[in-house]
Write an enzyme that holds these catalytic residues in place. Structure first.
Site, PDB file in Angstrom:
ATOM      1  N   HIS A   1       5.112  -7.632 -18.245  1.00  0.00           N
ATOM      2  CA  HIS A   1       5.560  -7.359 -16.873  1.00  0.00           C
ATOM      3  C   HIS A   1       5.539  -5.857 -16.589  1.00  0.00           C
ATOM      4  O   HIS A   1       5.018  -5.409 -15.557  1.00  0.00           O
ATOM      5  CB  HIS A   1       6.980  -7.912 -16.682  1.00  0.00           C
ATOM      6  CG  HIS A   1       7.651  -7.490 -15.419  1.00  0.00           C
ATOM      7  ND1 HIS A   1       7.694  -8.280 -14.293  1.00  0.00           N
ATOM      8  CD2 HIS A   1       8.331  -6.348 -15.101  1.00  0.00           C
ATOM      9  CE1 HIS A   1       8.361  -7.645 -13.338  1.00  0.00           C
ATOM     10  NE2 HIS A   1       8.763  -6.477 -13.809  1.00  0.00           N
ATOM     11  N   GLU A   2       6.092  -5.086 -17.513  1.00  0.00           N
ATOM     12  CA  GLU A   2       6.144  -3.632 -17.308  1.00  0.00           C
ATOM     13  C   GLU A   2       4.741  -3.022 -17.334  1.00  0.00           C
ATOM     14  O   GLU A   2       4.431  -2.131 -16.536  1.00  0.00           O
ATOM     15  CB  GLU A   2       7.021  -2.991 -18.387  1.00  0.00           C
ATOM     16  CG  GLU A   2       8.469  -3.470 -18.403  1.00  0.00           C
ATOM     17  CD  GLU A   2       9.172  -3.321 -17.066  1.00  0.00           C
ATOM     18  OE1 GLU A   2       8.753  -2.477 -16.252  1.00  0.00           O
ATOM     19  OE2 GLU A   2      10.137  -4.061 -16.825  1.00  0.00           O
TER      20      GLU A   2
ATOM     21  N   HIS B   1       3.128  -3.391 -14.064  1.00  0.00           N
ATOM     22  CA  HIS B   1       3.469  -2.331 -13.104  1.00  0.00           C
ATOM     23  C   HIS B   1       2.529  -1.142 -13.267  1.00  0.00           C
ATOM     24  O   HIS B   1       2.042  -0.571 -12.288  1.00  0.00           O
ATOM     25  CB  HIS B   1       4.907  -1.862 -13.321  1.00  0.00           C
ATOM     26  CG  HIS B   1       5.934  -2.730 -12.675  1.00  0.00           C
ATOM     27  ND1 HIS B   1       5.980  -2.961 -11.319  1.00  0.00           N
ATOM     28  CD2 HIS B   1       6.982  -3.420 -13.200  1.00  0.00           C
ATOM     29  CE1 HIS B   1       6.997  -3.758 -11.041  1.00  0.00           C
ATOM     30  NE2 HIS B   1       7.618  -4.053 -12.162  1.00  0.00           N
TER      31      HIS B   1
ATOM     32  N   GLU C   1       7.472  -6.523  -7.520  1.00  0.00           N
ATOM     33  CA  GLU C   1       8.041  -7.302  -8.627  1.00  0.00           C
ATOM     34  C   GLU C   1       7.303  -8.628  -8.792  1.00  0.00           C
ATOM     35  O   GLU C   1       7.038  -9.066  -9.915  1.00  0.00           O
ATOM     36  CB  GLU C   1       9.530  -7.552  -8.397  1.00  0.00           C
ATOM     37  CG  GLU C   1      10.415  -6.362  -8.698  1.00  0.00           C
ATOM     38  CD  GLU C   1      10.235  -5.860 -10.111  1.00  0.00           C
ATOM     39  OE1 GLU C   1      10.367  -6.650 -11.068  1.00  0.00           O
ATOM     40  OE2 GLU C   1       9.956  -4.659 -10.264  1.00  0.00           O
TER      41      GLU C   1
END
Length: 297
Positions: free
Chosen positions: A146-147, A150, A223
């Protein structure tokens, strides 16, 4: 993804300090010959300094996040967990097509993680001690994905551009308000008086807080994109399991500094409409539902 709160606070501070300094030095001639505002000159002035504040915040984001969370960078792994963490970030980064980020651990018992940096090949990914201790490796891998999502999506750069545009219009309208109060209320006929400077600074603070809602909307949108990237990199089942684990921990005390709470993957619960408007993250239930409604190859 632990960066927005500190990014916004730093950005607003830079804009206010720059405005005070520029006003004291008399920089920025945007009055026409009749004493009115030259709106074109004013807009150019605000754009230059509004974007500058955002760019400085972006360039400082990694250093500030390290200091704010007391993140310890892993240079040489001291144990099997740190070795696994480095290897997993390397694998996911290669899969996402980005350069290897710095990897760190910060001292917090709440499960949390963040990624920051001024470009996709010069980033930082860090996880909390609590996350490593309580999540399974599949769940930790999903959080890392997930990070890294980003970073791969260029979210911080896009955020800086959005914030720069917001800064521009905050400074622009604050000066129009200051000019109007100075001329219409205090009847100042020549140049700008003290009422202009005081009103402008006050208006910048109020408008800056209100305009942060726009940045928070963008943060909520990204997100979902990072969850999507995490599901593709680590598997939708693992990404959903990680979000479910975060949901179960929402009632635990938040150990993140106030300015960094918005940066974490685990934002916590929001109840009132005002909290939702200024929240950097969508509700976890909505994020989980979005993942379950998508099909992944």
């Amino acid at each position: 993804m632990m960066r927005i709160g500190l990014f916004l606070a730093t950005n607003l501070a830079i804009i206010i300090v720059a405005s005070i300094t520029l006003n004291l030095l008399g920089v920025g001639s945007y009055l026409n010959q009749t004493g009115g505002l030259d709106l074109t000159s004013l807009l150019i002035f605000c754009f230059v300094f509004g974007m500058a504040g955002s760019v400085v915040s972006l360039l400082m984001s990694k250093w500030l996040a390290k200091m704010g969370t007391r993140t310890q960078i892993i240079k040489q792994p001291r144990n099997a967990d740190e070795a696994w963490l480095l290897e997993t970030v390397k694998e996911l980064s290669q899969k996402a097509g980005i350069g290897m980020p710095e990897v760190g651990i910060f001292p917090a018992q709440q499960s949390n993680a963040f990624a920051t940096g001024w470009n996709r090949n010069n980033a930082l990914v860090a996880v909390s001690m609590g996350l490593l201790q309580r999540m399974s490796r599949d769940e930790v891998r999903a959080v890392l994905a997930h990070e890294i999502g980003h970073v791969a999506n260029g979210d911080m750069i896009t955020l800086a551009l959005v914030q720069g545009v917001v800064n521009t219009f905050v400074m622009f309208f604050a000066r129009i308000i200051g000019h109007t109060v100075d001329k219409a209320v205090f009847k100042n006929e020549e140049g700008h008086g003290i009422a202009f400077y005081v009103t402008t600074i006050f208006a910048e603070i109020i408008l800056g807080i209100l305009a942060s809602g726009i940045v928070m909307w963008f943060s909520r949108y990204r997100e979902y994109r990072a969850d999507d990237a995490g599901a593709r990199l680590a598997g939708s089942g693992a990404m959903i399991a990680a979000l479910e684990r975060l949901k179960a921990e929402q009632k635990l005390p938040n150990e993140m500094p106030d300015t960094l709470t918005a940066f974490g993957i685990n934002k916590g619960q929001t109840t009132s409409m005002i909290q939702k408007f200024f929240s950097s993250h969508p509700p976890l239930d909505a994020r989980i539902a979005a993942l379950r409604n998508k099909a992944y190859a």
